[in-house]
Motif scaffolding. Structure first.
Motif, short mmCIF file in Angstrom:
data_model
loop_
_atom_site.label_atom_id
_atom_site.label_comp_id
_atom_site.label_asym_id
_atom_site.label_seq_id
_atom_site.Cartn_x
_atom_site.Cartn_y
_atom_site.Cartn_z
N GLY A 6 -2.27 1.37 4.39
CA GLY A 6 -1.24 1.00 5.36
C GLY A 6 -1.01 -0.50 5.39
O GLY A 6 -1.78 -1.28 4.81
N ASP A 7 0.09 -0.90 6.03
CA ASP A 7 0.43 -2.32 6.24
C ASP A 7 0.64 -3.08 4.94
O ASP A 7 0.33 -4.27 4.84
N GLU A 8 1.17 -2.42 3.94
CA GLU A 8 1.39 -3.04 2.63
C GLU A 8 2.67 -3.87 2.61
O GLU A 8 2.89 -4.64 1.67
N ALA A 65 2.59 3.75 13.29
CA ALA A 65 3.13 2.80 12.31
C ALA A 65 3.61 1.53 13.01
O ALA A 65 4.05 1.57 14.16
N GLY A 66 3.53 0.42 12.29
CA GLY A 66 4.15 -0.82 12.74
C GLY A 66 4.75 -1.48 11.51
O GLY A 66 4.02 -1.89 10.62
N HIS A 67 6.07 -1.50 11.43
CA HIS A 67 6.75 -2.02 10.24
C HIS A 67 7.49 -3.29 10.61
O HIS A 67 8.33 -3.30 11.49
N THR A 68 7.15 -4.38 9.89
CA THR A 68 7.67 -5.70 10.26
C THR A 68 8.81 -6.12 9.33
O THR A 68 8.66 -6.11 8.11
N LYS A 117 -7.73 -7.06 14.19
CA LYS A 117 -7.88 -7.79 12.94
C LYS A 117 -7.96 -6.79 11.80
O LYS A 117 -8.68 -5.80 11.91
N ARG A 118 -7.25 -7.05 10.70
CA ARG A 118 -7.38 -6.16 9.54
C ARG A 118 -8.54 -6.62 8.67
O ARG A 118 -8.71 -7.83 8.45
N ARG A 119 -9.31 -5.67 8.18
CA ARG A 119 -10.39 -5.97 7.23
C ARG A 119 -9.73 -6.28 5.88
O ARG A 119 -8.73 -5.65 5.52
MG MG Z 1 2.07 -1.63 9.59
#
Ligand code: MG
Ligand code: GDP
Ligand code: IMO
Length: 426
Positions: free
Chosen positions: A12-14, A39-42, A306-308
């Motif tokens: 995710g978050d790619e 989901a969180g799409h920026t 925080k993302r690892r």
């Molecule tokens: Mg995301």
């Protein structure tokens, strides 16, 4: 443009949102086919940021149809908040261009409560680290055939009886197992009525819109959420989400046949990140990991966690390529690697004495593997203003070529910054 599926290739978050926004210009409609507001799409356009949780990432292109498919679990309150936020910025979110499939499942307050109760009951090692948005419990109800579908919002009597039946079982769990407050069915129903009134105009037949778009010569963009290694079947089970993330589900979750899926673009971050718990073979718990985290601003767009961070993992990407039939990659956040002396790529794993090129399939085996690395020289140049492939330093081009060699998939798009314009199309 051909019908294109966008899938996250990692955890995710790619940068799916950015690439969908960029490709939406050439599509007639953009459809979400699974997941929900986990989901969180920026999107960043001319420096202005917009984070979407449910609305398809084509919304900033006037006139493009934005569809929420049957495979999605929809929190109607979040949906309304999101359209209100967009409308306040002058974005057209009228039912002329926005549609929710009548067959999509509705996330209810008791799904969110159940999600949080389950997580808090678990031991530290078994917590999934869900987003707490009720995603799992809503999909459970769908599979148990007691779920509330979007069309039920227009049928008050059916809605009331489904809430009553659903809470009969869940209130026993809340009271007897979780030591939590039971929910009052009548209150849940009454609270839902004004929300249902506002959602009703958006309900429709998404499947036929997709068919019509194609008939009229316009292509459809299928927007995936999460990443393939969070897929309920193919991910690092049980540390996964509750839907199929793989490209094949784009057809089932949007309402068309698999021959409609022509191009399958895998969005791949130039390194790896993961939010929440679960095995992560190439994770860096050192200074380099911290550098990636801070240079990449790696905080979850939904929960702020925080993302690892870790090195790029070709074992993970190879698996995604075969599960999804990837036609190409969009490689994102390449700019974040600028300044590293050495860049490592995981090319295989050691697993129980053997070298493996694909993830082993036993539960939690990904926590047992040891990554085998190859090393490449990094580059110092700032690449955020590169707009042609030739503008990239040689070391960056070599990194891309190596990814292509090791995966057998070509890199068709390179992203060098969050803004829509910071993109190289080859
Ligand atoms: Mg995301
Ligand atoms: P998604 O869930 O796959 O849509 O990705 P997110 O939006 O959650 O996370 C990706 C983050 O990286 C967002 O903050 C984007 O604005 C940002 N981003 C996307 N592409 C690039 C890029 O090429 N370079 C940099 N520096 N940031 C990017
Ligand atoms: P996008 O679309 C990153 C993770 C959660 C947790 C696990 C299960 O922005 O890439 P869930 O709430 O789905 O039951 O949580 O999945 N997760 C995501 N991680 N990006 C996402 O979405 C995610 N959606 C869910 O952190 O580990």
């Amino acid at each position: 443009m051909s019908n294109t599926v966008i899938v996250g290739t990692q955890w995710g978050d790619e940068g799916k949102g950015k690439i969908v926004d960029m490709l939406a210009e050439k599509a007639g409609a953009i459809v979400r086919f699974q997941g929900g507001n986990n989901a969180g799409h920026t999107l960043v356009v001319d420096g202005e940021q917009c984070i979407l949780h449910l609305i398809p990432s084509g919304i900033l292109h006037p006139g493009k149809k934005c569809l929420i498919g049957n495979g999605v679990v929809l929190d109607p309150e979040v949906f309304l908040k999101e359209i209100d936020g967009l409308a306040a910025k002058g974005v057209d979110v009228s039912p002329e261009r926005m549609m929710i499939s009548k067959k999509a499942q509705i996330i209810m307050p008791y799904h969110k409560q159940l999600d949080n109760c389950r997580e808090s009951m678990k031991s530290a090692e078994s917590k999934i680290g869900t987003t707490g948005r009720g995603i799992g419990p809503c999909y459970e109800d769908k599979m148990s055939r007691v779920g509330i579908r979007a069309s039920d919002l227009a049928d008050p009597e059916l809605l009331r009886s489904k809430i009553e039946v659903g809470l009969q079982e869940k209130n026993v769990l809340f009271e007897k197992l979780f030591n939590a407050e039971p929910l009052d069915a009548e209150k849940v129903y009454q609270d839902m009525l004004p929300i249902a009134e506002r959602v009703k105009p958006y309900l429709g037949d998404v499947s036929s819109v997709i068919q019509d778009e194609n008939k009229n010569g316009r292509s459809v963009l299928f927007e995936g959420a999460q990443g393939v290694h969070l897929d309920i079947d193919h991910g690092t089970y049980p540390f996964v989400t509750s839907s199929n993330v793989v490209s094949g589900n784009a057809a089932a979750g949007a309402g068309c046949g698999p021959r409609h899926l022509e191009r399958i673009t895998g969005i791949c971050k130039a390194y790896t990140t993961r939010v929440g718990s679960g095995p992560f073979p190439t994770e860096l718990q050192d200074e380099i990991g911290d550098t990636l985290q801070s240079n990449g601003h790696e905080f979850g767009a939904t929960t702020g966690r925080k993302r690892r961070c870790g090195w790029l993992d070709m074992v993970v990407l190879r698996e995604t390529a075969r599960l999804c039939d990837l036609t190409d990659f969009a490689l994102t956040k390449l700019d974040v690697l600028s300044g590293l002396k050495e860049i490592k790529i995981c090319v295989s794993y050691k697993y129980r004495g053997e070298t493996v090129e694909y993830p082993p399939q036993e539960q939690n085996s990904m926590a047992e593997v040891t990554p085998v690395y190859e090393s490449m020289p990094g580059w110092d140049e700032d690449i955020t203003t590169a707009r042609n492939y030739e503008d990239l330093p040689e070391a960056a081009r070599n990194y891309i070529s190596r990814i292509e060699e090791l995966s057998g998939v070509k890199v068709a798009i390179v992203s060098v910054g969050p803004d829509r314009a910071q993109t190289i199309v080859r």
